[in-house]
Motif scaffolding. Structure first.
Motif, PDB file in Angstrom:
ATOM      1  N   GLY A 117      16.615  10.028   0.841  1.00 44.04           N
ATOM      2  CA  GLY A 117      15.972   8.782   0.487  1.00 44.04           C
ATOM      3  C   GLY A 117      17.110   7.673   0.555  1.00 44.04           C
ATOM      4  N   GLU A 118      18.078   7.712   1.227  1.00 42.00           N
ATOM      5  CA  GLU A 118      19.164   6.551   1.583  1.00 42.00           C
ATOM      6  C   GLU A 118      18.590   5.544   2.453  1.00 42.00           C
ATOM      7  N   VAL A 119      17.986   6.028   3.434  1.00 42.80           N
ATOM      8  CA  VAL A 119      17.318   5.146   4.516  1.00 42.80           C
ATOM      9  C   VAL A 119      15.994   4.999   4.557  1.00 42.80           C
ATOM     10  N   ARG A 120      15.367   3.866   4.686  1.00 39.44           N
ATOM     11  CA  ARG A 120      13.870   3.391   4.896  1.00 39.44           C
ATOM     12  C   ARG A 120      13.144   4.548   5.568  1.00 39.44           C
ATOM     13  N   ALA A 121      12.064   4.889   5.293  1.00 37.69           N
ATOM     14  CA  ALA A 121      11.257   5.742   6.110  1.00 37.69           C
ATOM     15  C   ALA A 121      10.782   5.057   7.434  1.00 37.69           C
ATOM     16  N   ASP A 122      10.681   3.648   7.441  1.00 41.51           N
ATOM     17  CA  ASP A 122      10.257   3.181   8.502  1.00 41.51           C
ATOM     18  C   ASP A 122      11.246   2.802   9.605  1.00 41.51           C
ATOM     19  N   VAL A 123      12.483   3.054   9.439  1.00 40.70           N
ATOM     20  CA  VAL A 123      13.445   3.063  10.519  1.00 40.70           C
ATOM     21  C   VAL A 123      13.558   4.195  11.432  1.00 40.70           C
ATOM     22  N   ARG A 124      13.698   3.768  12.666  1.00 43.99           N
ATOM     23  CA  ARG A 124      13.841   4.994  13.926  1.00 43.99           C
ATOM     24  C   ARG A 124      15.133   5.291  13.927  1.00 43.99           C
ATOM     25  N   PRO A 125      15.199   6.607  13.729  1.00 47.31           N
ATOM     26  CA  PRO A 125      16.757   6.993  13.809  1.00 47.31           C
ATOM     27  C   PRO A 125      17.393   6.939  14.900  1.00 47.31           C
TER      28      PRO A 125
END
Length: 203
Positions: free
Chosen positions: A151-159
């Motif tokens: 839950g640290e990084v937004r779900a829509d971000v491309r790793p």
């Protein structure tokens, strides 16, 4: 021991790589590159130094770039570990710092620069590099994917894109021989990236 005409060649076992012969060839390729530079690098020179047959080398590595990438990866994996410290800032900071240190110390940086140079003018080298980097992006992208799961990084971000941004910074420093990056600079790069991807606190 000096190499002579009577020095026996290492035995090959065909398409299956003999571990001793493989390591001898990788070590020879690394030495030839360090001593002669990319302009003096050749499969013939590697074969002479490793006491191996050219057909064996070409059977295991279809191009100079493929051989150099294996040299690079075999040396890099000894010192480079993808971090898992439990929070994204520490993980990304360790990832970037480790990459810079790996390229700065030993021969890994010189080997990778040579691969990049070959990729500029040789389609086969470019294809080998792209395939290698695609695999590395999938691996390093796991750092951000774990942060998303926490839950640290937004779900829509491309790793994979995030770690590619960080490695691109390192590439620029590698190609311009500016690998002595301070801790403060690493922090600034990581914090700039994080500012655009962190999840907003609930509430």
């Amino acid at each position: 021991m000096a190499e002579t005409e009577t020095t026996p060649a290492r035995r090959s076992i065909g398409a299956t790589r003999n571990p001793a012969s493989e390591e001898a060839i990788l070590a020879a390729a690394e030495a030839v590159l360090v001593e002669n530079g990319i302009g003096g690098f050749s499969i013939e020179a590697v074969a002479r130094r490793a006491r191996a047959g050219k057909p064996t080398i070409y059977r295991w590595w279809p191009s100079q770039a493929a051989l150099l990438l294996d040299v690079y990866h075999s040396r890099k994996r000894v010192s480079f570990v993808f971090p898992d410290k439990g929070n994204v800032r520490d993980d990304l900071r360790t990832y970037l710092s480790s990459l810079l240190v790996t390229w700065r110390e030993g021969t890994s940086g010189a080997v990778f620069r040579s691969v990049l140079a070959k990729a500029q003018g040789e389609p086969d080298a470019l294809a080998a590099l792209c395939a290698y980097m695609a695999e590395r992006r999938r691996e390093s992208g796991g750092i951000v994917a774990k942060a998303q799961a926490r839950g640290e990084v937004r779900a829509d971000v491309r790793p994979e894109l995030i770690t590619e941004l960080l490695s691109s910074f390192a590439w620029g420093r590698l190609l311009t021989e500016r690998l002595d990056v301070s801790d403060e600079e690493v922090d600034a790069v990581v914090d700039t990236v994080l500012a655009g991807i962190l999840a907003k606190p609930a509430g």
